[in-house]
Write an enzyme that holds these catalytic residues in place. Structure first.
Site: not given
Length: 290
Positions: A23, A26-28
């Site tokens: 997760r 992904y948020y990077r």
């Protein structure tokens, strides 16, 4: 954020020995990845290609599994998310544990927790676990670490639906999957299958009321498992513990029927009573062997 930042972030995690979640990756850069499934797929592909465990890449998944019964105290045990087993993790005192029951469905898990089954007075206290269907790596890793930590007399049992998915889920706990073959350190080949089985459906059922017809998808899954190389060792022999699974799959295909665990509560005996009888028999048999 530039796309290169997500790559450099993963490199730093490996270099510095810091574990990040899928997760987090992904948020990077959500614009680059579009959806979480993209990250999941590429991480698993990289690990499989390099023949390393996901933990070697310093990447872990956010746990989705639930557990109850980990602590022995006077308060009502609260359902908790499976903890990540990494460096620095320590188990509480587990000398009170007598058994571990892995439940396929979250609804069945919640029903047992509501009845405080993890503090059963007949068979003693135990641990209830569910991965809400097919097991995630965090749940499998937790269970493997737990069973390595407790006394050998503490056994793990699996409660699954009597259908191809239920048996496939059991197999995933025991031996993982081809895609995740490098994660063999999380396998639980000693997990015993407590049910649901054909004999239970036959005993409970009145005609076909306790079961349902197999779908085309069910039949395809069953046939695929029966011919899968994943179920066999290098010599072509079935992996230990899967002989019974193949027999049950064959019975499903012949009868063209399947059944859910919930039928136990719809029969004369409740799920709780049925479980207690079967677990007591298994635990007694193990004690005699010891």
């Amino acid at each position: 954020m530039k796309h290169g930042d997500s790559v450099s972030g993963r490199k730093r995690a490996i270099k510095d020995g810091v574990t990040v979640t899928k997760r987090d990756i992904y948020y990077r850069d959500p614009t680059l990845f579009k959806q979480q499934e993209t990250v999941d797929r590429y991480i698993d592909d990289i690990a499989h290609t390099c023949q390393v465990a996901r933990s070697d890449l310093k990447v872990t998944g956010s746990p989705k599994g639930l557990l109850a019964g980990l602590f022995n105290n006077d308060r009502r045990d609260q359902t908790a998310i499976i903890p990540a087993v990494d460096i620095g993790f320590t188990f509480p005192d587990l000398s009170h544990q007598r058994w571990v029951l892995v439940v396929e469905k979250e609804a069945t898990f919640n029903s047992l927790v509501e009845r405080q089954y993890q503090r059963n007075h007949t068979i003693g206290p135990g641990l209830l676990v569910t991965a809400k269907g097919y097991p995630d790596l965090a749940t499998r890793r937790f269970l493997r670490a737990l069973l390595n930590h407790v006394e050998p007399s503490v056994k793990a049992f699996g409660l699954m639906d009597w259908d191809p998915d239920g048996i496939q889920i059991l197999k995933c706990y025991r031996y993982g999957s081809k895609k995740m073959a490098q994660e063999h350190g999380c396998n639980i080949p000693e997990m015993k299958w407590i049910g649901l089985k054909a004999e239970d459906v036959t005993r409970i059922g009145q005609g076909d009321n306790a079961s349902m017809p197999l779908s085309m998808r069910d039949r395809a899954i069953a046939l695929s498992m029966l011919t899968s190389e994943e179920w066999r060792d290098g010599s072509g022999a079935l992996l230990p513990g899967l002989e019974e699974c193949t027999t049950e799959l064959q019975q499903m295909l012949i009868l063209n029927r399947k059944a859910e665990t919930q039928i136990l509560d719809e029969s004369g005996d409740s799920l709780e009573e049925w479980l207690t009888v079967h677990l007591a028999d298994e635990l007694q048999e193990d004690r005699m062997m010891w």
